[in-house]
Write a protein that holds these residues in place. Structure first.
Motif, mmCIF file in Angstrom:
data_model
loop_
_atom_site.group_PDB
_atom_site.id
_atom_site.type_symbol
_atom_site.label_atom_id
_atom_site.label_comp_id
_atom_site.label_asym_id
_atom_site.label_seq_id
_atom_site.Cartn_x
_atom_site.Cartn_y
_atom_site.Cartn_z
ATOM 1 N N GLY A 1 0.827 -1.224 0.141
ATOM 2 C CA GLY A 1 -0.056 0.039 -0.078
ATOM 3 C C GLY A 1 0.784 1.162 0.052
ATOM 4 O O GLY A 1 2.097 1.181 -0.301
ATOM 5 N N ASP A 2 0.202 2.507 0.427
ATOM 6 C CA ASP A 2 1.018 3.728 0.333
ATOM 7 C C ASP A 2 1.363 4.024 1.607
ATOM 8 O O ASP A 2 0.397 4.170 2.408
ATOM 9 C CB ASP A 2 -0.133 4.775 -0.151
ATOM 10 C CG ASP A 2 0.647 6.048 -0.257
ATOM 11 O OD1 ASP A 2 1.702 6.231 -1.012
ATOM 12 O OD2 ASP A 2 0.169 7.018 0.302
ATOM 13 N N GLU A 3 2.580 3.654 2.218
ATOM 14 C CA GLU A 3 2.916 3.838 3.617
ATOM 15 C C GLU A 3 3.141 5.187 3.978
ATOM 16 O O GLU A 3 3.762 6.102 3.138
ATOM 17 C CB GLU A 3 3.863 2.887 3.644
ATOM 18 C CG GLU A 3 3.489 1.557 3.369
ATOM 19 C CD GLU A 3 4.824 0.395 3.830
ATOM 20 O OE1 GLU A 3 4.774 0.268 4.853
ATOM 21 O OE2 GLU A 3 5.744 0.301 2.997
ATOM 22 N N VAL A 4 3.006 5.510 5.193
ATOM 23 C CA VAL A 4 3.172 7.041 5.795
ATOM 24 C C VAL A 4 4.482 7.047 6.250
ATOM 25 O O VAL A 4 4.872 8.261 5.764
ATOM 26 C CB VAL A 4 2.285 6.947 7.106
ATOM 27 C CG1 VAL A 4 2.408 8.381 7.612
ATOM 28 C CG2 VAL A 4 0.762 6.977 6.728
ATOM 29 N N GLU A 5 5.297 6.199 6.854
ATOM 30 C CA GLU A 5 6.728 6.648 7.290
ATOM 31 C C GLU A 5 7.884 6.511 6.061
ATOM 32 O O GLU A 5 7.630 5.578 5.261
ATOM 33 C CB GLU A 5 7.125 5.985 8.396
ATOM 34 C CG GLU A 5 6.110 6.154 9.511
ATOM 35 C CD GLU A 5 6.599 5.887 10.970
ATOM 36 O OE1 GLU A 5 7.806 5.865 11.097
ATOM 37 O OE2 GLU A 5 5.676 5.455 11.810
ATOM 38 N N PRO A 6 8.807 7.290 5.978
ATOM 39 C CA PRO A 6 9.518 7.517 4.930
ATOM 40 C C PRO A 6 10.411 6.091 4.872
ATOM 41 O O PRO A 6 10.809 5.561 5.837
ATOM 42 C CB PRO A 6 10.540 8.769 5.121
ATOM 43 C CG PRO A 6 10.241 9.076 6.442
ATOM 44 C CD PRO A 6 8.872 8.646 7.059
ATOM 45 N N TYR A 7 10.965 5.581 3.650
ATOM 46 C CA TYR A 7 11.749 4.505 3.383
ATOM 47 C C TYR A 7 13.130 5.277 3.638
ATOM 48 O O TYR A 7 13.633 6.013 2.746
ATOM 49 C CB TYR A 7 11.684 4.133 2.197
ATOM 50 C CG TYR A 7 10.344 3.518 1.679
ATOM 51 C CD1 TYR A 7 9.537 2.948 2.724
ATOM 52 C CD2 TYR A 7 9.746 3.643 0.563
ATOM 53 C CE1 TYR A 7 8.259 2.214 2.508
ATOM 54 C CE2 TYR A 7 8.562 2.794 0.417
ATOM 55 C CZ TYR A 7 7.944 2.213 1.333
ATOM 56 O OH TYR A 7 6.708 1.583 1.029
ATOM 57 N N ASN B 1 7.397 0.738 9.042
ATOM 58 C CA ASN B 1 6.837 0.281 7.740
ATOM 59 C C ASN B 1 7.250 -1.144 7.179
ATOM 60 O O ASN B 1 7.790 -1.776 7.913
ATOM 61 C CB ASN B 1 7.333 1.367 6.713
ATOM 62 C CG ASN B 1 8.642 1.694 6.544
ATOM 63 O OD1 ASN B 1 9.453 0.746 6.750
ATOM 64 N ND2 ASN B 1 8.925 2.980 6.525
ATOM 65 N N ARG C 1 20.058 1.724 0.120
ATOM 66 C CA ARG C 1 19.902 1.983 1.640
ATOM 67 C C ARG C 1 20.012 0.722 2.423
ATOM 68 O O ARG C 1 20.426 1.031 3.469
ATOM 69 C CB ARG C 1 18.371 2.661 1.700
ATOM 70 C CG ARG C 1 18.354 4.029 1.216
ATOM 71 C CD ARG C 1 16.851 4.436 0.972
ATOM 72 N NE ARG C 1 16.049 3.724 0.163
ATOM 73 C CZ ARG C 1 14.931 4.177 -0.412
ATOM 74 N NH1 ARG C 1 14.424 5.187 0.069
ATOM 75 N NH2 ARG C 1 14.399 3.151 -1.353
ATOM 76 N N ASN D 1 -1.603 4.644 4.159
ATOM 77 C CA ASN D 1 -2.872 5.552 3.816
ATOM 78 C C ASN D 1 -3.859 4.884 3.102
ATOM 79 O O ASN D 1 -5.086 5.393 3.251
ATOM 80 C CB ASN D 1 -2.138 6.504 2.988
ATOM 81 C CG ASN D 1 -1.403 7.527 3.567
ATOM 82 O OD1 ASN D 1 -1.839 8.075 4.731
ATOM 83 N ND2 ASN D 1 -0.306 8.001 2.889
ATOM 84 N N ILE E 1 -4.512 9.700 -3.074
ATOM 85 C CA ILE E 1 -4.673 8.102 -2.762
ATOM 86 C C ILE E 1 -5.651 7.290 -3.352
ATOM 87 O O ILE E 1 -5.469 6.185 -3.593
ATOM 88 C CB ILE E 1 -5.232 8.174 -1.187
ATOM 89 C CG1 ILE E 1 -4.818 6.791 -0.834
ATOM 90 C CG2 ILE E 1 -6.587 8.641 -0.827
ATOM 91 C CD1 ILE E 1 -3.541 6.373 -0.418
ATOM 92 N N THR F 1 5.252 6.249 -4.045
ATOM 93 C CA THR F 1 4.522 6.164 -2.613
ATOM 94 C C THR F 1 5.018 7.350 -1.666
ATOM 95 O O THR F 1 6.054 7.839 -1.942
ATOM 96 C CB THR F 1 5.136 4.770 -1.779
ATOM 97 O OG1 THR F 1 6.650 4.991 -1.770
ATOM 98 C CG2 THR F 1 4.889 3.661 -2.695
ATOM 99 N N THR F 2 4.036 7.786 -0.676
ATOM 100 C CA THR F 2 4.254 8.647 0.131
ATOM 101 C C THR F 2 5.531 8.587 0.839
ATOM 102 O O THR F 2 6.420 9.553 0.961
ATOM 103 C CB THR F 2 2.949 8.619 0.992
ATOM 104 O OG1 THR F 2 1.994 9.121 0.308
ATOM 105 C CG2 THR F 2 3.403 9.801 1.964
ATOM 106 N N ALA F 3 6.029 7.291 1.321
ATOM 107 C CA ALA F 3 7.066 7.106 1.865
ATOM 108 C C ALA F 3 8.462 7.170 1.009
ATOM 109 O O ALA F 3 9.343 7.371 1.621
ATOM 110 C CB ALA F 3 7.132 5.271 2.360
ATOM 111 N N ASP F 4 8.145 7.314 0.005
ATOM 112 C CA ASP F 4 9.334 7.523 -0.960
ATOM 113 C C ASP F 4 9.258 9.063 -1.420
ATOM 114 O O ASP F 4 10.068 9.205 -2.324
ATOM 115 C CB ASP F 4 9.425 6.366 -2.146
ATOM 116 C CG ASP F 4 10.724 5.756 -2.545
ATOM 117 O OD1 ASP F 4 11.705 6.213 -1.488
ATOM 118 O OD2 ASP F 4 10.777 4.952 -3.271
#
Lengths: 211, 192
Positions: A52-58, A163, A189, B111, B147, B170-173
């Protein structure tokens, strides 16, 4: 719409606890030598991938360690149950979380057993119970490296990986993050640091020593 | 000499034409099904939808996300070779390709996500899922158009993207876009 925003209800599926209690395992490896999980363990965890679309940055291991509430080298000792979250008039308004008890061998900050929640793909409570039972029979017998977030608010004391990059184990194919939807060992990374450490176990020792 | 030059020109033209046609696929591909089928059949991830007639349902959505579904279908997906039909049924059923739900699922760190609910056919990377569920987590208040664009993209075969202009990043990226990129549209048009 009759919806109660923020409501979070707890459902421990009847009978599941009895099944799962029999499957609990204690932590095993106490040194840093990697003991690879077998493929079925990895496959079971891969089925919990969200993509999914995750909130916390990679971010890389160091930054992830700094931002996490708890970094742990911990064993998945048992499945505690399934928690239903959300709620509303439609069936898809409810989602299911697998609750896993993780028991740290080492953690920063020091910690006893924690309840970690992982999103399940299941559409119904019945399906979630079946999936939980399947996973309870395939828990890794050796520790994992976890970067955990305390969910806070009404969910304080419940944890999730920061995440999909926050859960690592040594598999027969080498280090893996089974919740991630790509091979992170090729990601700059993570790959070089893992290569330097030799294994997730080695990385965990370094990460927790430096804390 | 003249004939040889003409042949060379035609070859060059053909090469350029092929290069243009192949352009959407020349970038690192972000297209193709990935979902891992769980024991109960339902699984998260990326799937292809059945065909170009794309039936999208807003199931008991809150107003912001309900409007976003209409907006995104009109401005992002209908300009592709998909023809989107938006409805607002009380329940999701097998006649629908995608059902969009929203709720406060708590602090999951996610999200939104897509899962396959209906039967699947074919094999990766072209595995199709009859009915898919897009879930939007209001706990994290994700930007509505973004979204919807992102998760519906997963239901037609788009994977995460590295392009900043794509809502599939992605938001995380670091992704912030609410629109499909030309690369995304190329993948959709090449498939449906």
């Amino acid at each position: 719409m009759g919806r109660t925003e923020g409501s979070v209800k707890t459902v421990i599926t009847a009978g599941l606890a009895l099944i799962l209690t029999a499957c609990g395992q204690g932590p095993s490896a106490s040194d840093n030598a990697p003991v690879p999980s077998d493929h079925s363990v990895v496959e079971a965890l891969t089925a919990l991938r969200v993509s999914g679309d995750e909130v916390e940055p990679y971010v890389g291991f160091a930054e992830m360690g700094e931002s996490a509430d708890v970094v742990a080298w911990a064993s998945m000792t048992s499945v505690a149950g399934v928690r239903a979250v959300g709620g509303g008039p439609a069936e898809g308004d409810t989602a299911y979380l697998l609750q896993v008890v993780v028991t740290p061998e080492r953690a920063n900050p020091q910690s006893g057993p924690l309840t970690m929640e992982l999103m399940m793909p299941s559409a119904t409570a019945k399906d979630a119970a079946v999936e939980a039972d399947r996973i309870s029979q395939r828990l890794p017998s050796e520790p994992l490296l976890l970067f955990l977030r305390d969910k806070g608010g009404g969910e304080t004391g419940l944890y999730r990986p920061v995440n999909s990059r926050g859960l690592w184990l040594d598999s027969p194919d080498g280090p893996q993050a089974p919740l991630a939807d790509e091979d992170l060992t090729k990601d700059p990374r993570y790959g070089p640091r893992l290569k330097q450490s030799g294994s997730v176990a080695g990385l965990a020792a370094e990460v927790l020593e430096s804390d | 000499m003249i004939n040889s030059g003409g042949t060379m020109k035609r070859s060059l033209l053909l090469f350029v034409l092929l290069a243009i046609l192949a352009a959407p696929f020349a970038v690192a591909s972000n297209f193709g099904s990935t979902g891992t089928t769980g024991i109960t059949g339902t699984t998260n991830g990326v799937w292809l939808t059945g065909n170009s007639s794309f039936y999208v349902a807003r199931v008991s959505l809150t107003s912001a996300y309900s409007s976003a579904v209409s907006n995104v279908m009109t401005n992002q997906y209908n300009p592709t070779d998909l023809t989107a039909y938006v409805s607002s049924p009380t329940y999701c059923d097998a006649s629908l390709d995608v059902c969009v739900f929203d709720s406060n699922y708590g602090n999951t760190g996610i999200n939104g996500w897509n899962s396959c609910y209906g039967p699947t056919s074919g094999s990766h990377p072209n595995r199709r899922c009859v009915t898919q569920w897009v879930r939007i987590n209001t706990y994290h208040s994700p930007p509505a158009n973004r979204i919807v664009c992102h998760e519906v993209g997963h239901s037609v075969g788009l994977r995460h993207s590295s392009e900043s202009v794509s809502c599939l990043k992605t938001t995380a990226d670091g992704g912030t876009s609410s629109t499909l990129s030309s690369h995304d549209r190329g993948h959709i048009n090449g498939t449906y």
